[in-house]
Design a protein around this motif. Sequence first.
Motif, short mmCIF file in Angstrom:
data_model
loop_
_atom_site.label_atom_id
_atom_site.label_comp_id
_atom_site.label_asym_id
_atom_site.label_seq_id
_atom_site.Cartn_x
_atom_site.Cartn_y
_atom_site.Cartn_z
N THR A 1 3.99 -68.15 23.86
CA THR A 1 4.96 -68.69 24.81
C THR A 1 4.28 -69.62 25.81
O THR A 1 4.79 -70.71 26.13
N VAL B 1 5.12 -73.49 26.91
CA VAL B 1 5.37 -73.85 28.30
C VAL B 1 4.42 -74.95 28.75
O VAL B 1 4.83 -75.92 29.43
N LYS C 1 5.50 -78.71 30.10
CA LYS C 1 5.13 -79.15 31.46
C LYS C 1 4.34 -80.45 31.41
O LYS C 1 4.57 -81.37 32.22
N LYS D 1 13.18 -75.28 30.63
CA LYS D 1 12.72 -73.91 30.41
C LYS D 1 12.50 -73.68 28.93
O LYS D 1 13.25 -74.18 28.09
N ILE D 2 11.48 -72.89 28.61
CA ILE D 2 11.28 -72.40 27.25
C ILE D 2 11.89 -71.00 27.19
O ILE D 2 11.50 -70.11 27.96
N GLY E 1 5.40 -66.98 30.75
CA GLY E 1 5.98 -68.06 31.54
C GLY E 1 7.29 -68.59 31.01
O GLY E 1 7.82 -69.58 31.51
N GLY E 2 7.85 -67.92 29.98
CA GLY E 2 9.12 -68.34 29.41
C GLY E 2 10.30 -67.60 30.00
O GLY E 2 10.17 -66.79 30.92
#
Length: 284
Positions: free
Chosen positions: A106, A110, A114, A128-129, A151-152
């Motif tokens: 993930t 991300v 970014k 967003k993922i 971070g998803g």
Amino acid sequence: MILQKEIELFLEEDLREDDVSCTLVKSQNVSAVIFVKEDCIVSGLEIASAILDYMKIGYEQKKMPGDFAKAGDVLYELNGDSVSILRAERLVLNFLSHLSGIATNTADYVKIVKEAAGEKSESGKVPKIAATRKTTPGIRKFEKKAVLDGGGDPHRQSLSDMVMIKDNHIEIMGLEQAFSEAKRQTSFSKKIEIEADTKEQAVRAAEIGADIILLDNMSPQQIREVVALMEQKDLRNRVLLEASGGIRKENLKEYATSGIDVISLSAVTNAADWIDVGLDIANK
């Protein structure tokens, strides 16, 4: 929340009735370490700790969920009964390996998004993922937490989280009737998402009041056209736009700069490699 019955089911599956492998050793107090053998984002610590607690194994946790760990870093220092540690070993390592793999995978997605949004996106928006419901039955909540650690966004945990009107609903009922019936049966507190296969369908979904529109299997160029059309009709700020289908790491940058709000992929969970995690007895 991790239930005791869940841990017992996991242990029952692995131990069964005739565990000779672990009882070969004499029951004695030993020390051990759990460590990663490759760089990763760490996940699965909550379930690992719950298993260790259940097995009455003492431990010091060295990392937090979402932390970066480099090869060789220790996740846990253990102290407890030798038989208990051997019995917990594979279950703990499986969860740490699988869930850290999802978190690491993930984080890769991300990072790509970014970087792409920072380089090319006209709006500066970073999509967003998000995960999907294509998860392993029985451990979805752990896999979704791993996505968060990476971070998803976890997306829906279950069908009850929001209403999703998909192509089969539309085929059976028609777009307007399906949406009307969803509004009738749904509390004001729940969002309604409509899947759209064409630009026209996406615009119509926005016009009738969808909260989220899923642009299904659309190319980045088609998504740009949808965004432009909605801006022309003053609809863009009314809805969130989600892209899904046919998205891979190889083409993720193009989707990241298409004007989309959310990119959902099953690959964050079901295409993640396991991280190599080990447990060594360190009794001397």
